[in-house]
Design a protein around this motif. Structure first.
Motif, PDB file in Angstrom:
ATOM      1  N   ARG A  72       8.757  37.990 -59.706  1.00  0.00           N
ATOM      2  CA  ARG A  72       7.863  37.246 -60.608  1.00  0.00           C
ATOM      3  C   ARG A  72       6.655  36.663 -59.877  1.00  0.00           C
ATOM      4  N   ASP A  75       4.459  39.705 -60.451  1.00  0.00           N
ATOM      5  CA  ASP A  75       4.293  40.098 -61.848  1.00  0.00           C
ATOM      6  C   ASP A  75       4.882  38.992 -62.714  1.00  0.00           C
ATOM      7  N   GLN A  76       4.025  38.104 -63.192  1.00  0.00           N
ATOM      8  CA  GLN A  76       4.473  36.930 -63.954  1.00  0.00           C
ATOM      9  C   GLN A  76       5.250  37.297 -65.212  1.00  0.00           C
ATOM     10  N   GLN A  77       5.007  38.477 -65.745  1.00  0.00           N
ATOM     11  CA  GLN A  77       5.672  38.899 -66.978  1.00  0.00           C
ATOM     12  C   GLN A  77       7.067  39.487 -66.739  1.00  0.00           C
ATOM     13  N   ALA A  78       7.435  39.710 -65.493  1.00  0.00           N
ATOM     14  CA  ALA A  78       8.713  40.365 -65.186  1.00  0.00           C
ATOM     15  C   ALA A  78       9.893  39.509 -65.640  1.00  0.00           C
ATOM     16  N   GLY A  97       8.346  44.292 -66.721  1.00  0.00           N
ATOM     17  CA  GLY A  97       7.194  43.467 -66.423  1.00  0.00           C
ATOM     18  C   GLY A  97       5.923  44.097 -66.950  1.00  0.00           C
ATOM     19  N   GLN A  98       4.817  43.444 -66.698  1.00  0.00           N
ATOM     20  CA  GLN A  98       3.534  43.966 -67.124  1.00  0.00           C
ATOM     21  C   GLN A  98       3.123  45.143 -66.242  1.00  0.00           C
ATOM     22  N   ARG A  99       3.454  45.085 -64.953  1.00  0.00           N
ATOM     23  CA  ARG A  99       3.041  46.119 -64.001  1.00  0.00           C
ATOM     24  C   ARG A  99       4.082  47.193 -63.763  1.00  0.00           C
ATOM     25  N   SER A 100       5.346  46.866 -63.998  1.00  0.00           N
ATOM     26  CA  SER A 100       6.387  47.846 -63.713  1.00  0.00           C
ATOM     27  C   SER A 100       7.663  47.513 -64.468  1.00  0.00           C
ATOM     28  N   THR A 165       3.366  46.431 -50.580  1.00  0.00           N
ATOM     29  CA  THR A 165       3.893  45.604 -51.665  1.00  0.00           C
ATOM     30  C   THR A 165       5.357  45.256 -51.432  1.00  0.00           C
ATOM     31  N   THR A 169       7.112  41.598 -50.956  1.00  0.00           N
ATOM     32  CA  THR A 169       8.173  41.170 -51.871  1.00  0.00           C
ATOM     33  C   THR A 169       9.435  40.806 -51.108  1.00  0.00           C
TER      34      THR A 169
END
Length: 189
Positions: A72, A75-78, A97-100, A165, A169
């Motif tokens: 998160r 990707d805040q939406q994850a 998530g928004q990105r993956s 990345t 992470t």
């Protein structure tokens, strides 16, 4: 305004040279994409001031991952969701998530090792491992992940991005894990 002072032949020659340079650059990028590595391996470790028994519940139980996994932060939406069982072989964690999006499944475990496979965006499969190395009241966590991206030409460029990345992470996640585990262990004493 500069072109007013140049002869017509000079402008055409300059344009041809620019086009030749751009074509050559594109060919070099394609060649690099064809021959560069398509596999990646990232390894990070951290030492915690707790015995391995205090760490295992945080790794072996996928319901605990929400408290330390740094997904998160990137990707805040994850949203993480444990699917099926939360522990042992077959335990399954998914995220959207928004990105993956992805799925993680535990494929084997022992007293000091947890192996998993990870599928990202339904096409990139990788394998990972957590290993706990005890030394008295300290435990070193070794986290490894490796995979391959076999897309022609752009695969190696995606490998470089993935390594960067993933390394970030993993580093953030291990730091988060150290914080929550050591705080909980300190509170229990």
């Amino acid at each position: 305004m500069l072109f007013v002072f140049l002869r017509r032949g000079t402008v055409i020659t300059l344009a041809r040279n620019v086009i030749k340079t751009l074509v050559l650059l594109a060919l070099i990028l394609v060649l690099i994409g064809l021959v560069a590595k398509q596999h990646y391996r990232v390894e990070r470790s951290i030492t915690l001031d707790v015995p391995s028994a205090a760490i295992k519940p945080w790794l072996w139980d996928l319901t605990q991952w929400q408290q330390w996994l740094a997904l998160r932060q990137f990707d805040q939406q994850a949203r993480l969701e444990v699917r099926a069982q939360a522990q042992g072989v077959g335990a399954h964690l998914g995220w959207q998530g928004q990105r993956s999006q992805g799925e993680l499944s535990i494929v084997s475990d022992s007293a000091s090792t947890l192996n998993y496979q990870l599928l990202v965006n339904n096409e990139y499969l990788s394998h990972g491992q957590f290993q706990l190395i005890s030394s008295g009241e300290q435990t070193r966590i070794l986290w490894q992940q490796q995979g391959e991206i076999t897309l022609p030409v752009i695969g190696p460029y995606l490998v470089w991005f993935t390594e960067h990345t993933l390394a970030n992470t993993m580093t953030h996640s291990l730091n988060n894990l150290k914080t929550v585990v050591e705080l909980e262990h300190k509170d229990e004493q």
